[in-house]
Motif scaffolding. Structure first.
Motif, PDB file in Angstrom:
ATOM      1  N   SER A 114       0.812  -1.218   0.000  1.00 54.93           N
ATOM      2  CA  SER A 114       0.000   0.000   0.000  1.00 54.93           C
ATOM      3  C   SER A 114       0.843   1.264   0.000  1.00 54.93           C
ATOM      4  O   SER A 114       0.333   2.354  -0.243  1.00 54.93           O
ATOM      5  CB  SER A 114      -0.940   0.004   1.211  1.00 54.93           C
ATOM      6  N   GLY A 115       2.145   1.114   0.298  1.00 49.20           N
ATOM      7  CA  GLY A 115       3.038   2.254   0.194  1.00 49.20           C
ATOM      8  C   GLY A 115       2.811   3.316   1.249  1.00 49.20           C
ATOM      9  O   GLY A 115       2.188   3.089   2.275  1.00 49.20           O
ATOM     10  N   LYS A 116       3.312   4.534   0.960  1.00 45.60           N
ATOM     11  CA  LYS A 116       3.261   5.616   1.939  1.00 45.60           C
ATOM     12  C   LYS A 116       2.142   6.613   1.678  1.00 45.60           C
ATOM     13  O   LYS A 116       1.936   7.534   2.435  1.00 45.60           O
ATOM     14  CB  LYS A 116       4.609   6.356   1.945  1.00 45.60           C
ATOM     15  N   ARG A 117       1.416   6.424   0.597  1.00 43.42           N
ATOM     16  CA  ARG A 117       0.343   7.360   0.303  1.00 43.42           C
ATOM     17  C   ARG A 117      -0.819   7.178   1.271  1.00 43.42           C
ATOM     18  O   ARG A 117      -1.037   6.107   1.821  1.00 43.42           O
ATOM     19  CB  ARG A 117      -0.147   7.160  -1.126  1.00 43.42           C
ATOM     20  N   SER A 118      -1.578   8.238   1.444  1.00 42.96           N
ATOM     21  CA  SER A 118      -2.740   8.188   2.332  1.00 42.96           C
ATOM     22  C   SER A 118      -3.782   7.234   1.774  1.00 42.96           C
ATOM     23  O   SER A 118      -4.049   7.204   0.567  1.00 42.96           O
ATOM     24  CB  SER A 118      -3.339   9.581   2.490  1.00 42.96           C
ATOM     25  N   SER A 119      -4.374   6.439   2.655  1.00 39.39           N
ATOM     26  CA  SER A 119      -5.413   5.502   2.238  1.00 39.39           C
ATOM     27  C   SER A 119      -6.798   6.146   2.256  1.00 39.39           C
ATOM     28  O   SER A 119      -7.750   5.573   1.710  1.00 39.39           O
ATOM     29  CB  SER A 119      -5.421   4.281   3.164  1.00 39.39           C
ATOM     30  N   ALA A 120      -6.920   7.338   2.869  1.00 41.03           N
ATOM     31  CA  ALA A 120      -8.232   7.959   3.050  1.00 41.03           C
ATOM     32  C   ALA A 120      -8.972   8.208   1.730  1.00 41.03           C
ATOM     33  O   ALA A 120     -10.161   7.872   1.627  1.00 41.03           O
ATOM     34  CB  ALA A 120      -8.094   9.261   3.838  1.00 41.03           C
ATOM     35  N   PRO A 121      -8.349   8.786   0.692  1.00 37.45           N
ATOM     36  CA  PRO A 121      -9.099   9.026  -0.553  1.00 37.45           C
ATOM     37  C   PRO A 121      -9.646   7.740  -1.175  1.00 37.45           C
ATOM     38  O   PRO A 121     -10.774   7.723  -1.679  1.00 37.45           O
ATOM     39  CB  PRO A 121      -8.047   9.681  -1.471  1.00 37.45           C
ATOM     40  N   LEU A 122      -8.849   6.677  -1.135  1.00 36.45           N
ATOM     41  CA  LEU A 122      -9.301   5.413  -1.708  1.00 36.45           C
ATOM     42  C   LEU A 122     -10.482   4.856  -0.916  1.00 36.45           C
ATOM     43  O   LEU A 122     -11.489   4.414  -1.490  1.00 36.45           O
ATOM     44  CB  LEU A 122      -8.155   4.407  -1.716  1.00 36.45           C
ATOM     45  N   ILE A 123     -10.382   4.873   0.395  1.00 34.14           N
ATOM     46  CA  ILE A 123     -11.461   4.367   1.249  1.00 34.14           C
ATOM     47  C   ILE A 123     -12.730   5.175   1.046  1.00 34.14           C
ATOM     48  O   ILE A 123     -13.825   4.611   0.879  1.00 34.14           O
ATOM     49  CB  ILE A 123     -11.024   4.394   2.733  1.00 34.14           C
ATOM     50  N   VAL A 124     -12.600   6.496   1.050  1.00 38.57           N
ATOM     51  CA  VAL A 124     -13.767   7.356   0.844  1.00 38.57           C
ATOM     52  C   VAL A 124     -14.382   7.112  -0.518  1.00 38.57           C
ATOM     53  O   VAL A 124     -15.611   7.062  -0.669  1.00 38.57           O
ATOM     54  CB  VAL A 124     -13.373   8.842   1.017  1.00 38.57           C
ATOM     55  N   GLY A 125     -13.525   6.912  -1.525  1.00 35.79           N
ATOM     56  CA  GLY A 125     -14.035   6.645  -2.866  1.00 35.79           C
ATOM     57  C   GLY A 125     -14.859   5.369  -2.930  1.00 35.79           C
ATOM     58  O   GLY A 125     -15.950   5.349  -3.512  1.00 35.79           O
ATOM     59  N   PHE A 126     -14.362   4.294  -2.329  1.00 40.59           N
ATOM     60  CA  PHE A 126     -15.110   3.039  -2.308  1.00 40.59           C
ATOM     61  C   PHE A 126     -16.414   3.192  -1.533  1.00 40.59           C
ATOM     62  O   PHE A 126     -17.462   2.661  -1.941  1.00 40.59           O
ATOM     63  CB  PHE A 126     -14.253   1.931  -1.694  1.00 40.59           C
ATOM     64  N   LEU A 127     -16.387   3.909  -0.411  1.00 40.74           N
ATOM     65  CA  LEU A 127     -17.599   4.113   0.386  1.00 40.74           C
ATOM     66  C   LEU A 127     -18.644   4.909  -0.393  1.00 40.74           C
ATOM     67  O   LEU A 127     -19.840   4.585  -0.356  1.00 40.74           O
ATOM     68  CB  LEU A 127     -17.265   4.827   1.690  1.00 40.74           C
ATOM     69  N   ILE A 128     -18.207   5.943  -1.102  1.00 41.64           N
ATOM     70  CA  ILE A 128     -19.147   6.759  -1.885  1.00 41.64           C
ATOM     71  C   ILE A 128     -19.774   5.931  -2.993  1.00 41.64           C
ATOM     72  O   ILE A 128     -20.998   5.969  -3.213  1.00 41.64           O
ATOM     73  CB  ILE A 128     -18.435   8.000  -2.466  1.00 41.64           C
TER      74      ILE A 128
END
Length: 501
Positions: free
Chosen positions: A85-99
């Protein structure tokens, strides 16, 4: 390309497809010319051949993508020090899947309709536990109304349905509000699991845990799309685990009671917490532990009084729960019973049901005893203060108890019931790296998704519910549970020890 990137790509393809179809239906849903429960991805009472072909292809493709990307998600539990998953923030991906999941209309269940109509009945002054109330199908072209007797869930859930209905001018707003609540508890469950992972130093980064949790196709589909509320009571049970870890028994007890009055399932978990509390009772701490228990019971009594005050009408309020426990669908009870019924009917005529029911119960009870027998002596030793368990021994006992209840004893099974097992299973695997446990939780988190394409194909082809037919039991029940039960048997043979790779 790593497994993590594959999970993202396949997952986005699946969710974008369902969300795109759903959004295209919104204008018709808003002006009540489109209903989604039976027509699914098309706003039509009668689908043409071309529409059916497109529908089948989309559904089979989407759920294949879900199963494949869901399997890749589990790689996040492994090799954590070199996480893909690397060092990038996971928040945008999680929010995208939830939306994307939130945009999808409820496709696989009519339970949201039940929630809305029961809330409507209570807002109109009905006591749904003691009075018959009307269930109107708000999610399909059929306007058939049914008279419901009793209510299937706890009083806290009843009050929540009523409160959300009072905020909703129509069922569409109800669905939006309800999905937001489900997303909230989706997060709260993840938050508690992350706290437990950190508390026990289990080695999984919070980022990877959140990705593993929030990208799970089964959780997204059942909690966010279809709105099943198991995440609410599960949050309070997980919170009880965290509080027990901190030895705050005065709060563990009311958390469990809240969970019970949301959906009665935590009743099967509570005895293990009682044993856990008893183990903590020693000559140095007995006064403190007893006062904690008394305070917890007092708080639980207050919760119980407040929860039941608007609805209590004597023990009859539990009649619908008792009736629901006899409901048979997609279970080993149903598979055995309906397979043997013609033979018993031939031999015993009108007495077939009585004898066959008891025979099947006996067979399944023997299986339950077989799986849980290794714990009998251990429990007695703990009661007699001859043995002491570690924290994760209780986690494991609860996991196995819920698993055996769900797959062996329970007469009805639906895919969203799997979420009872997933958070505890993740914690146990991170602790012990048990291969049997890994196989079980991965398998049960993915295979229940096969029910939806098959169910839809049968409905659109023949206009019947597949789960009403024995052939479906032979397909679905072993598909979901045979491999996990095989691994549980192998685990049982070594008395549920964890020194396996």
């Amino acid at each position: 390309m790593g497994n993590y990137k594959r999970a993202i790509i396949f997952g986005l393809l699946g969710w974008l497809t369902l969300a795109g179809f759903s959004v295209s239906e919104y204008p018709g849903i808003i002006d009540k010319t489109c209903y989604w429960q039976l027509s699914f991805l098309f706003c039509s009472t009668e689908l043409g051949l071309a529409q059916k072909i497109v529908l089948f292809m989309v559904f089979f493709l989407v759920f294949i993508l879900f199963i494949v990307y869901g399997r890749f998600c589990w790689c996040l539990m492994e090799n954590n020090n070199n996480s893909e998953s690397g060092k990038r923030s996971s928040a945008p991906l999680i929010v995208g899947f939830l939306i994307l999941a939130a945009l999808v209309v409820p496709l696989g269940s009519g339970d949201m309709n039940y929630y809305y109509n029961s809330g409507k009945a209570m807002a109109s002054g009905y006591n749904v536990y003691a009075q018959d109330w009307t269930l109107r199908n708000e999610m399909s072209y059929s306007s058939v109304e049914s008279l419901m007797t009793g209510f299937s869930y706890g009083p806290i859930t009843a009050s929540l349905f009523k409160a959300v209905y009072n905020l909703s001018p129509n069922i569409n707003i109800f669905v939006i509000i309800w999905k937001l609540i489900m997303v909230l508890f989706f997060y709260l469950c993840a938050w508690v699991v992350a706290k437990l992972v950190k508390s026990y130093d289990l080695g999984l980064k919070k980022k990877d845990l959140f990705l593993l949790w929030f990208l799970q196709p089964l959780l997204l589909f059942e909690w966010v799309v279809n709105g099943h509320f198991d995440g609410i009571w599960l949050f309070f049970v997980l919170l009880a685990f965290l509080l027990a870890r901190k030895k705050l028994w005065e709060f563990v007890i009311p958390c469990l009671i809240i969970g019970i009055w949301i959906k009665f399932i935590p009743i099967f978990i509570a005895p293990w917490f009682a044993l856990w509390w008893w183990q903590e009772l020693d000559k140095f701490q007995w006064k403190r532990r007893c006062w904690q228990a008394l305070l917890g019971l007092a708080l639980g009594a207050i919760v119980t009084y407040l929860a039941w005050f608007p609805y209590w009408a004597g023990p009859d309020v539990f009649n619908s729960v008792i009736l629901q426990s006899k409901w048979v669908v997609s279970s080993y009870f149903g598979l055995i019973y309906y397979s043997l019924f013609p033979l018993f009917k031939w031999f015993l005529a009108d007495g077939a049901h009585w004898y066959l029911t008891r025979l099947v119960h006996l067979i399944l009870f023997a299986a339950v005893v077989y799986f849980l027998y290794p714990y009998f002596k251990k429990v007695i030793n703990i009661i007699l203060k001859r043995e002491r368990w570690e924290y994760f021994d209780y986690y494991q006992a609860i996991f196995i108890t819920l698993f055996v209840y769900l797959f062996v004893w329970q007469k009805s099974f639906w895919p969203w019931y799997i979420v009872w097992l997933m958070p505890i299973g993740i914690l146990l695997y991170l602790k012990h790296k048990n291969i049997f446990l890994k196989r079980i939780i991965i398998w049960v988190s993915l295979t229940p998704l096969v029910i939806y394409p098959v169910w839809l194909f049968v409905w659109q082809t023949w206009g019947i519910y597949a789960d009403n037919y024995l052939w479906f039991y032979y397909f679905f029940v072993p598909t979901v549970s045979a491999y996990p039960l095989f691994n549980l048997v192998k685990w049982r043979k070594i008395n549920y020890k964890n020194d396996v790779i």
